[in-house]
Design a protein around this motif. Structure first.
Motif, PDB file in Angstrom:
ATOM      1  N   THR A 335       7.533  16.940 -19.919  1.00  0.00           N
ATOM      2  CA  THR A 335       8.334  18.115 -19.562  1.00  0.00           C
ATOM      3  C   THR A 335       7.670  18.902 -18.444  1.00  0.00           C
ATOM      4  O   THR A 335       8.324  19.319 -17.475  1.00  0.00           O
ATOM      5  CB  THR A 335       8.527  19.017 -20.797  1.00  0.00           C
ATOM      6  OG1 THR A 335       9.142  18.271 -21.836  1.00  0.00           O
ATOM      7  CG2 THR A 335       9.368  20.223 -20.458  1.00  0.00           C
ATOM      8  N   ILE A 336       6.352  19.091 -18.560  1.00  0.00           N
ATOM      9  CA  ILE A 336       5.620  19.851 -17.548  1.00  0.00           C
ATOM     10  C   ILE A 336       5.636  19.130 -16.211  1.00  0.00           C
ATOM     11  O   ILE A 336       5.749  19.748 -15.144  1.00  0.00           O
ATOM     12  CB  ILE A 336       4.165  20.101 -18.016  1.00  0.00           C
ATOM     13  CG1 ILE A 336       4.157  20.945 -19.292  1.00  0.00           C
ATOM     14  CG2 ILE A 336       3.352  20.804 -16.941  1.00  0.00           C
ATOM     15  CD1 ILE A 336       2.784  21.065 -19.939  1.00  0.00           C
ATOM     16  N   GLY A 409      14.196  31.779  -8.642  1.00  0.00           N
ATOM     17  CA  GLY A 409      15.604  31.535  -8.341  1.00  0.00           C
ATOM     18  C   GLY A 409      16.283  30.660  -9.371  1.00  0.00           C
ATOM     19  O   GLY A 409      17.286  29.997  -9.070  1.00  0.00           O
ATOM     20  N   ILE A 410      15.761  30.641 -10.601  1.00  0.00           N
ATOM     21  CA  ILE A 410      16.338  29.808 -11.670  1.00  0.00           C
ATOM     22  C   ILE A 410      16.594  30.708 -12.884  1.00  0.00           C
ATOM     23  O   ILE A 410      15.687  30.947 -13.701  1.00  0.00           O
ATOM     24  CB  ILE A 410      15.387  28.654 -12.065  1.00  0.00           C
ATOM     25  CG1 ILE A 410      14.945  27.864 -10.830  1.00  0.00           C
ATOM     26  CG2 ILE A 410      16.036  27.739 -13.091  1.00  0.00           C
ATOM     27  CD1 ILE A 410      13.926  26.793 -11.119  1.00  0.00           C
ATOM     28  N   PRO A 411      17.787  31.245 -13.035  1.00  0.00           N
ATOM     29  CA  PRO A 411      18.083  32.154 -14.150  1.00  0.00           C
ATOM     30  C   PRO A 411      17.797  31.544 -15.525  1.00  0.00           C
ATOM     31  O   PRO A 411      17.345  32.241 -16.438  1.00  0.00           O
ATOM     32  CB  PRO A 411      19.573  32.450 -13.975  1.00  0.00           C
ATOM     33  CG  PRO A 411      19.825  32.223 -12.517  1.00  0.00           C
ATOM     34  CD  PRO A 411      18.929  31.098 -12.120  1.00  0.00           C
ATOM     35  N   ARG A 412      18.050  30.227 -15.661  1.00  0.00           N
ATOM     36  CA  ARG A 412      17.804  29.605 -16.956  1.00  0.00           C
ATOM     37  C   ARG A 412      16.313  29.624 -17.308  1.00  0.00           C
ATOM     38  O   ARG A 412      15.949  29.801 -18.460  1.00  0.00           O
ATOM     39  CB  ARG A 412      18.321  28.161 -16.949  1.00  0.00           C
ATOM     40  CG  ARG A 412      18.277  27.505 -18.329  1.00  0.00           C
ATOM     41  CD  ARG A 412      18.872  26.127 -18.305  1.00  0.00           C
ATOM     42  NE  ARG A 412      20.296  26.168 -17.992  1.00  0.00           N
ATOM     43  CZ  ARG A 412      21.074  25.100 -17.894  1.00  0.00           C
ATOM     44  NH1 ARG A 412      20.551  23.885 -18.081  1.00  0.00           N
ATOM     45  NH2 ARG A 412      22.354  25.216 -17.600  1.00  0.00           N
ATOM     46  N   LEU A 413      15.454  29.455 -16.302  1.00  0.00           N
ATOM     47  CA  LEU A 413      14.002  29.544 -16.543  1.00  0.00           C
ATOM     48  C   LEU A 413      13.617  30.946 -16.983  1.00  0.00           C
ATOM     49  O   LEU A 413      12.777  31.125 -17.881  1.00  0.00           O
ATOM     50  CB  LEU A 413      13.237  29.153 -15.274  1.00  0.00           C
ATOM     51  CG  LEU A 413      11.705  29.241 -15.356  1.00  0.00           C
ATOM     52  CD1 LEU A 413      11.159  28.312 -16.434  1.00  0.00           C
ATOM     53  CD2 LEU A 413      11.083  28.893 -13.985  1.00  0.00           C
ATOM     54  N   GLY A 414      14.250  31.953 -16.374  1.00  0.00           N
ATOM     55  CA  GLY A 414      13.998  33.334 -16.784  1.00  0.00           C
ATOM     56  C   GLY A 414      14.401  33.575 -18.224  1.00  0.00           C
ATOM     57  O   GLY A 414      13.697  34.256 -18.986  1.00  0.00           O
ATOM     58  N   ALA A 415      15.542  32.992 -18.634  1.00  0.00           N
ATOM     59  CA  ALA A 415      16.008  33.156 -20.013  1.00  0.00           C
ATOM     60  C   ALA A 415      15.059  32.462 -20.995  1.00  0.00           C
ATOM     61  O   ALA A 415      14.762  32.996 -22.078  1.00  0.00           O
ATOM     62  CB  ALA A 415      17.419  32.601 -20.156  1.00  0.00           C
ATOM     63  N   LEU A 467       7.506  25.604 -24.256  1.00  0.00           N
ATOM     64  CA  LEU A 467       7.795  24.247 -23.795  1.00  0.00           C
ATOM     65  C   LEU A 467       8.931  23.619 -24.603  1.00  0.00           C
ATOM     66  O   LEU A 467       9.713  22.828 -24.073  1.00  0.00           O
ATOM     67  CB  LEU A 467       6.526  23.396 -23.908  1.00  0.00           C
ATOM     68  CG  LEU A 467       5.371  23.844 -23.005  1.00  0.00           C
ATOM     69  CD1 LEU A 467       4.117  23.018 -23.262  1.00  0.00           C
ATOM     70  CD2 LEU A 467       5.767  23.749 -21.525  1.00  0.00           C
ATOM     71  N   GLY A 468       9.012  23.959 -25.883  1.00  0.00           N
ATOM     72  CA  GLY A 468      10.112  23.447 -26.703  1.00  0.00           C
ATOM     73  C   GLY A 468      11.461  23.951 -26.204  1.00  0.00           C
ATOM     74  O   GLY A 468      12.423  23.179 -26.099  1.00  0.00           O
ATOM     75  N   LEU A 469      11.548  25.245 -25.902  1.00  0.00           N
ATOM     76  CA  LEU A 469      12.806  25.808 -25.370  1.00  0.00           C
ATOM     77  C   LEU A 469      13.153  25.188 -24.026  1.00  0.00           C
ATOM     78  O   LEU A 469      14.324  24.932 -23.723  1.00  0.00           O
ATOM     79  CB  LEU A 469      12.684  27.332 -25.244  1.00  0.00           C
ATOM     80  CG  LEU A 469      12.717  28.134 -26.533  1.00  0.00           C
ATOM     81  CD1 LEU A 469      12.425  29.604 -26.278  1.00  0.00           C
ATOM     82  CD2 LEU A 469      14.079  28.000 -27.211  1.00  0.00           C
ATOM     83  N   ALA A 470      12.096  24.988 -23.217  1.00  0.00           N
ATOM     84  CA  ALA A 470      12.355  24.374 -21.891  1.00  0.00           C
ATOM     85  C   ALA A 470      12.921  22.967 -22.047  1.00  0.00           C
ATOM     86  O   ALA A 470      13.796  22.539 -21.263  1.00  0.00           O
ATOM     87  CB  ALA A 470      11.056  24.336 -21.086  1.00  0.00           C
ATOM     88  N   SER A 471      12.476  22.236 -23.066  1.00  0.00           N
ATOM     89  CA  SER A 471      12.930  20.858 -23.275  1.00  0.00           C
ATOM     90  C   SER A 471      14.365  20.799 -23.766  1.00  0.00           C
ATOM     91  O   SER A 471      15.152  19.953 -23.330  1.00  0.00           O
ATOM     92  CB  SER A 471      12.012  20.141 -24.289  1.00  0.00           C
ATOM     93  OG  SER A 471      10.692  20.057 -23.781  1.00  0.00           O
ATOM     94  N   ILE A 472      14.699  21.701 -24.690  1.00  0.00           N
ATOM     95  CA  ILE A 472      16.042  21.615 -25.314  1.00  0.00           C
ATOM     96  C   ILE A 472      17.096  22.402 -24.570  1.00  0.00           C
ATOM     97  O   ILE A 472      18.284  22.291 -24.871  1.00  0.00           O
ATOM     98  CB  ILE A 472      15.985  22.100 -26.776  1.00  0.00           C
ATOM     99  CG1 ILE A 472      15.638  23.592 -26.842  1.00  0.00           C
ATOM    100  CG2 ILE A 472      14.994  21.268 -27.587  1.00  0.00           C
ATOM    101  CD1 ILE A 472      15.664  24.169 -28.249  1.00  0.00           C
ATOM    102  N   SER A 473      16.678  23.175 -23.573  1.00  0.00           N
ATOM    103  CA  SER A 473      17.643  24.018 -22.868  1.00  0.00           C
ATOM    104  C   SER A 473      18.324  23.288 -21.719  1.00  0.00           C
ATOM    105  O   SER A 473      19.230  23.834 -21.093  1.00  0.00           O
ATOM    106  CB  SER A 473      16.933  25.247 -22.299  1.00  0.00           C
ATOM    107  OG  SER A 473      15.995  24.861 -21.299  1.00  0.00           O
ATOM    108  N   GLY A 474      17.851  22.083 -21.423  1.00  0.00           N
ATOM    109  CA  GLY A 474      18.412  21.363 -20.281  1.00  0.00           C
ATOM    110  C   GLY A 474      17.816  21.823 -18.980  1.00  0.00           C
ATOM    111  O   GLY A 474      18.336  21.488 -17.901  1.00  0.00           O
ATOM    112  N   LEU A 475      16.719  22.597 -19.033  1.00  0.00           N
ATOM    113  CA  LEU A 475      16.097  23.117 -17.834  1.00  0.00           C
ATOM    114  C   LEU A 475      15.498  21.988 -17.014  1.00  0.00           C
ATOM    115  O   LEU A 475      15.498  22.022 -15.765  1.00  0.00           O
ATOM    116  CB  LEU A 475      15.017  24.139 -18.204  1.00  0.00           C
ATOM    117  CG  LEU A 475      14.356  24.913 -17.069  1.00  0.00           C
ATOM    118  CD1 LEU A 475      15.389  25.743 -16.325  1.00  0.00           C
ATOM    119  CD2 LEU A 475      13.243  25.814 -17.615  1.00  0.00           C
ATOM    120  N   VAL A 476      14.967  20.970 -17.701  1.00  0.00           N
ATOM    121  CA  VAL A 476      14.402  19.814 -17.003  1.00  0.00           C
ATOM    122  C   VAL A 476      15.219  18.591 -17.383  1.00  0.00           C
ATOM    123  O   VAL A 476      15.656  18.416 -18.510  1.00  0.00           O
ATOM    124  CB  VAL A 476      12.917  19.600 -17.395  1.00  0.00           C
ATOM    125  CG1 VAL A 476      12.073  20.736 -16.844  1.00  0.00           C
ATOM    126  CG2 VAL A 476      12.734  19.500 -18.889  1.00  0.00           C
ATOM    127  N   GLY A 477      15.463  17.738 -16.416  1.00  0.00           N
ATOM    128  CA  GLY A 477      16.288  16.572 -16.671  1.00  0.00           C
ATOM    129  C   GLY A 477      15.513  15.409 -17.262  1.00  0.00           C
ATOM    130  O   GLY A 477      14.321  15.382 -17.274  1.00  0.00           O
TER     131      GLY A 477
END
Length: 477
Positions: A335-336, A409-415, A467-477
């Protein structure tokens, strides 16, 4: 230099007239010894000018003499002791730092130490002797008068940091049948009374304390009045085995000047005065702060080996908890790799969570130490800290969320980081209060290891949530 070379010819507490001008030359505006003064003493010691050293030190207050010993190096202290031998009275030893006093006492012959101990109050004498090894301790006790030796041996038989170690046996106790006039005559004629006391303890035939009379009451009461008619029957009695921290809390709670110490049978065996308790309050407060950081006693005069052993075990424990956090990160390596910004932001989540946990931990440990937090209000404290954590977490989450959205510039990353920050601060708040409460329930000192568990929780959970939220949020493909 042999130990006998250090033996003072005269041991005295008598204070010679002090020249204020000479004292002001030695102290700065904060009443601490000036650097130039300490350097002059050092130079004179090195040059063997003992008379000059004596003239420099003679005007100082015993507490300042004790400070001078602490400022000098270990190999210079015996030279100073020899140069100012007849100034080395009990008041100086009572003011010395524990580690400095222990090393200095070890360098003196047993007879000299015994003479000094006999001049001290029992509690101060015990403090001077308790850290000596058994052989040296027995040698000093053998040189003392039987009565003084018996008092110190009795005190040493009690557990460390108990009221029995803290108390002074020098208290004034009189039988209940006395009148005020009888007591006044006794106080005026008594030759073996304590040097300082604020109240007189009234005891029955079995030496059980019945009440107290303050000196101000005695002086204002007619001679014919019986002590039992004017004495204060309400007393705060201190069991001889009570921990010194609990003693200090009682003095604070009931605004005591002195208190009677009783043995297991309820007999009066000594007293504790407020000057001893002030020292204990300072000692316990500093001890808790240092334990939270894993710094041991935190005394700059503590031997290097003792400081090393006290600190290294907590560093090893921190290393293990850091490995756990690294394990969490390793599981999100993919993910990182897909979004480098995550690696940049991870320390922020863990760091802010750690600070939030430390804040709560400090408040909780202090509340436990002062008996403000007990089993009866524990859950109220948990709810309170949870509420504060939610408010703090929401505020910080909004700030970091907006900032990250604008910078990257990535609102989803901010969330994602906003939710992770909120969650970790709430977790930190709960850990900061629940960990010390649990340790306290298990009869372990919450100040000793709470910080390690709280840090482990905030670091591991911070990385895991972010990192868990980043993985399941669709932030990274």
């Amino acid at each position: 230099m042999t130990p006998e070379d250090l033996a003072p010819d005269v041991l005295t507490d008598a204070a010679a007239p002090i020249d204020p001008a000479r004292v002001s030359d030695s102290l700065d505006h904060e009443n601490t010894l000036k650097k130039d003064f300490v350097r002059r003493v050092r130079d004179c010691l090195e040059a063997g000018e003992s008379d000059t050293v004596y003239d420099l030190v003679e005007p100082l207050h015993p507490a300042d003499v004790a400070d001078l010993f602490e400022l000098l190096d270990a190999d210079e202290r015996p030279l100073l002791a020899k140069a100012i031998s007849d100034l080395m009275g009990s008041e100086v030893f009572a003011e010395l730092n524990d580690h400095v006093r222990e090393l200095l006492v070890e360098s003196l012959p047993a007879g000299t130490v015994a003479d000094i101990a006999e001049q001290l109050d029992t509690d101060d004498a015990v403090a001077m002797l308790e850290d000596l090894d058994e052989h040296d301790q027995l040698a000093v006790l053998a040189e003392m008068e039987p009565e003084d030796r018996a008092a110190i041996e009795t005190a040493l038989s009690y557990p460390e940091e108990s009221a029995g170690r803290l108390m002074s046996r020098d208290c004034v106790a009189v039988p209940e049948h006395m009148s005020v006039g009888d007591l006044i005559d006794f106080l005026r004629e008594g030759h073996d009374l304590a040097n300082e006391f604020w109240e007189v303890f009234i005891v029955d035939a079995r030496h059980h304390p019945l009440g107290t009379c303050q000196l101000s009451w005695i002086l204002r009461t007619p001679r014919h009045i019986a002590l039992t008619d004017v004495m204060k029957r309400d007393q705060t009695l201190i069991p001889v085995l009570m921990d010194q921290e609990e003693v200090a809390l009682r003095f604070q709670k009931y605004a005591l000047i002195s208190a009677a110490v009783i043995d297991e049978d309820g007999r009066l065996v000594g007293q504790i005065t407020v000057d001893d308790v002030v020292h204990i309050i300072q000692e316990e407060a500093g001890e808790d702060v240092l334990l939270l950081s894993g710094a041991g006693e935190g005394d700059i005069n503590e031997p290097i080996r003792e400081s090393y052993l006290a600190r290294v075990r907590w560093l090893i424990a921190n290393l293990l908890t850091a490995c756990l956090a690294s394990f969490v990160i390793a599981n999100f390596e993919g993910t990182i790799a897909k979004m480098v910004a995550l690696a940049t932001l991870m320390p922020i989540v863990a760091g802010i969570g750690g600070n939030a946990g430390t804040q709560t931990l400090a408040v909780t440990v202090r509340a436990l130490a002062t008996n403000q937090l007990t089993a009866s209000n524990a859950w109220r404290a948990v709810r309170r800290e949870l509420g504060i954590a939610v408010l703090n977490g929401a505020t910080v989450a909004v700030v970091i969320g907006i900032a990250v959205s604008l910078i990257f510039g990535i609102p989803r990353l901010g969330a994602v980081i906003a939710l992770a920050m909120l969650a970790n601060i709430v977790i930190a708040g709960l850990a900061g209060v629940l960990v010390p409460l649990t340790l306290n329930r298990l009869k372990a000192d919450p100040a000793i290891s709470s910080s390690i568990f709280v840090t482990m929780t905030t670091d591991s959970m911070g990385f895991l949530v972010f990192l868990g939220l980043a993985s399941i949020s669709g932030l990274v493909g």
